[in-house]
Each structure stands twice: as structure tokens, then as C-alpha cells.
Design a protein around this motif. Structure first.
Motif, mmCIF file in Angstrom:
data_model
loop_
_atom_site.group_PDB
_atom_site.id
_atom_site.type_symbol
_atom_site.label_atom_id
_atom_site.label_comp_id
_atom_site.label_asym_id
_atom_site.label_seq_id
_atom_site.Cartn_x
_atom_site.Cartn_y
_atom_site.Cartn_z
ATOM 1 N N THR A 1 44.361 33.695 27.235
ATOM 2 C CA THR A 1 43.270 33.899 27.667
ATOM 3 C C THR A 1 43.098 32.876 28.981
ATOM 4 O O THR A 1 43.047 33.912 30.366
ATOM 5 C CB THR A 1 41.533 32.711 27.183
ATOM 6 N N VAL A 2 44.169 32.146 29.237
ATOM 7 C CA VAL A 2 44.468 31.409 31.222
ATOM 8 C C VAL A 2 45.198 32.450 31.891
ATOM 9 O O VAL A 2 45.479 32.403 32.693
ATOM 10 C CB VAL A 2 45.133 30.029 30.554
ATOM 11 N N PHE A 3 46.363 33.136 31.001
ATOM 12 C CA PHE A 3 47.650 34.060 31.553
ATOM 13 C C PHE A 3 46.584 35.308 31.850
ATOM 14 O O PHE A 3 47.222 35.789 33.132
ATOM 15 C CB PHE A 3 48.135 34.364 29.801
ATOM 16 N N TYR B 1 41.539 32.715 36.799
ATOM 17 C CA TYR B 1 40.677 32.271 38.216
ATOM 18 C C TYR B 1 39.268 31.327 36.552
ATOM 19 O O TYR B 1 38.005 31.344 36.785
ATOM 20 C CB TYR B 1 39.650 32.525 38.548
ATOM 21 N N THR B 2 39.846 31.126 35.161
ATOM 22 C CA THR B 2 39.067 31.092 34.742
ATOM 23 C C THR B 2 38.772 29.467 34.045
ATOM 24 O O THR B 2 39.233 29.127 34.934
ATOM 25 C CB THR B 2 39.230 31.571 32.300
ATOM 26 N N GLY B 3 37.456 29.077 33.909
ATOM 27 C CA GLY B 3 37.227 27.790 33.819
ATOM 28 C C GLY B 3 37.871 26.730 33.061
ATOM 29 O O GLY B 3 37.921 25.872 33.186
ATOM 30 N N LEU B 4 38.336 27.583 32.242
ATOM 31 C CA LEU B 4 39.010 26.717 31.386
ATOM 32 C C LEU B 4 40.368 26.451 31.740
ATOM 33 O O LEU B 4 40.889 25.361 31.002
ATOM 34 C CB LEU B 4 39.501 27.608 29.971
ATOM 35 N N ASN B 5 41.286 26.942 32.827
ATOM 36 C CA ASN B 5 42.068 26.332 32.941
ATOM 37 C C ASN B 5 42.310 25.295 34.666
ATOM 38 O O ASN B 5 41.179 25.268 34.728
ATOM 39 C CB ASN B 5 42.693 27.809 35.107
ATOM 40 N N PRO B 6 43.032 24.327 33.670
ATOM 41 C CA PRO B 6 42.973 22.908 34.815
ATOM 42 C C PRO B 6 43.546 23.157 36.459
ATOM 43 O O PRO B 6 43.105 22.279 36.357
ATOM 44 C CB PRO B 6 43.984 21.707 33.778
ATOM 45 N N LEU C 1 41.964 34.167 46.459
ATOM 46 C CA LEU C 1 42.388 34.993 47.158
ATOM 47 C C LEU C 1 41.805 35.244 49.083
ATOM 48 O O LEU C 1 40.766 34.598 48.530
ATOM 49 C CB LEU C 1 42.256 36.534 46.742
ATOM 50 N N PRO C 2 42.540 35.315 49.811
ATOM 51 C CA PRO C 2 41.760 35.639 51.513
ATOM 52 C C PRO C 2 40.921 36.857 50.738
ATOM 53 O O PRO C 2 41.453 37.768 50.237
ATOM 54 C CB PRO C 2 42.837 35.644 51.879
ATOM 55 N N ASP C 3 39.926 37.077 52.115
ATOM 56 C CA ASP C 3 38.657 38.369 51.984
ATOM 57 C C ASP C 3 40.189 39.533 52.531
ATOM 58 O O ASP C 3 40.993 39.181 53.168
ATOM 59 C CB ASP C 3 37.836 38.264 52.719
ATOM 60 N N VAL C 4 40.020 40.417 52.063
ATOM 61 C CA VAL C 4 40.672 41.985 52.097
ATOM 62 C C VAL C 4 39.877 42.578 53.818
ATOM 63 O O VAL C 4 38.615 42.158 53.956
ATOM 64 C CB VAL C 4 39.457 43.062 51.196
#
Length: 166
Positions: free
Chosen positions: A26-28, A32-37, A43-46
């Protein structure tokens, strides 16, 4: 009874392994998931460059000739400048002054002292050694070679020079 214990622990280990594999995948898949510590920075805006809009080229306004009043001021004539003359200016030069200076020099002096020195008793040797004297010569000096006679003069004379032919 013992086998049931081990079987239960094996099932719990398999379930924990499946949970760790699911969490890692899931983290891989979505860092940007909430599970990733430790999520990555956002990312900057396009960047969208401004759209190209046509700018109409315009001619400059019509130039109209205008008369400007020119005021003539004559250039002044050169003035008479006096010629350079010699002056009584004397430039200073370097002068020597006798200034005493103190110079420290070291000198070596030998003074008698009352220090006792131990002298070793000489020992008997088979042959006396004199390191300060040069060794005696072993060969007789060679005599210079007898003088040689000068070479005899040439018997033939060189041919006379010839003139170049035209």
C-alpha cells in the motif's frame, strides 16, 4: 497439546506476515497515503506557460518636421599663454645620517673551569694506531715519460690553385 500451541503460533505468524506485505504494498503503491510515516514532499504545481497571443504591429506616429532655432555662439580664439619659465624649485634628495645602532654579535671565549674529567687508563695493543697520520706510500713515484721529437716536415708541396674556367 503441544502441537496445538505451535500450530496457533504458526497461524499468527502467517497473518502478521500477510499484514506486513499488505502495508508495504500500500505504501509502495501510494507514498502519499496517510499510513506512510515519512511521506515525500508534495509535488510543485504544474507549470503552464502563458498562452501565446498575437500582438499587432503598429507603425510609429507620423513624424513631422519641426524647425528649431539654432543659436550660433562663436568659438573663442586661443588666448596667449605665457611660456614656461624656470623656477627656483629644488627637489629634495636622500641624505645620509649617522645614527648609532646596536648590533649584537656572539663571541666564543674559552674560560678555565674547575670540572674534573675522568680519564680512562690506556690499554696495551699489538700495533700503535695513528689515525691522524696518512698511511705510508706503498709504490715508488713514477718518472715522467721522456720527451718526444717533433714530427718531420712534409716532403710534398700542395698543388697550386687553378683559376675557374668561364
Amino acid at each position: 497439546m503441544k502441537d496445538n500451541h505451535w500450530n496457533l503460533l504458526t497461524i499468527l505468524a502467517l497473518i502478521a506476515t500477510l499484514l506486513v506485505i499488505g502495508y508495504t504494498s500500500t505504501v509502495f503503491a501510494n507514498p502519499y497515503t496517510g499510513l506512510n510515516p515519512l511521506p515525500p514532499p508534495p509535488l510543485p504545481d504544474v507549470f503552464l506557460p502563458p498562452t501565446a497571443t498575437p500582438t499587432l504591429l503598429q507603425l510609429p506616429p507620423t513624424w513631422t518636421f519641426t524647425v528649431e532655432e539654432v543659436i550660433f555662439t562663436p568659438t573663442p580664439l586661443p588666448s596667449s599663454t605665457p611660456e614656461p619659465s624656470s623656477t627656483g624649485l629644488i627637489l629634495p634628495t636622500q641624505t645620509e645620517t649617522n645614527t648609532p645602532t646596536v648590533t649584537v654579535t656572539q663571541t666564543l671565549s674559552i674560560l678555565p673551569t674547575r670540572t674534573r674529567t675522568r680519564t680512562l687508563a690506556p690499554t696495551a695493543t699489538s700495533e700503535p694506531q695513528h689515525p691522524t697520520q696518512p698511511p705510508p706510500p706503498t709504490e715508488k713515484p713514477t718518472e715522467p715519460p721522456p720527451p718526444t721529437e717533433p714530427p718531420p716536415p712534409p716532403t710534398e708541396s700542395p698543388p697550386p690553385p687553378t683559376e675557374p674556367s668561364p
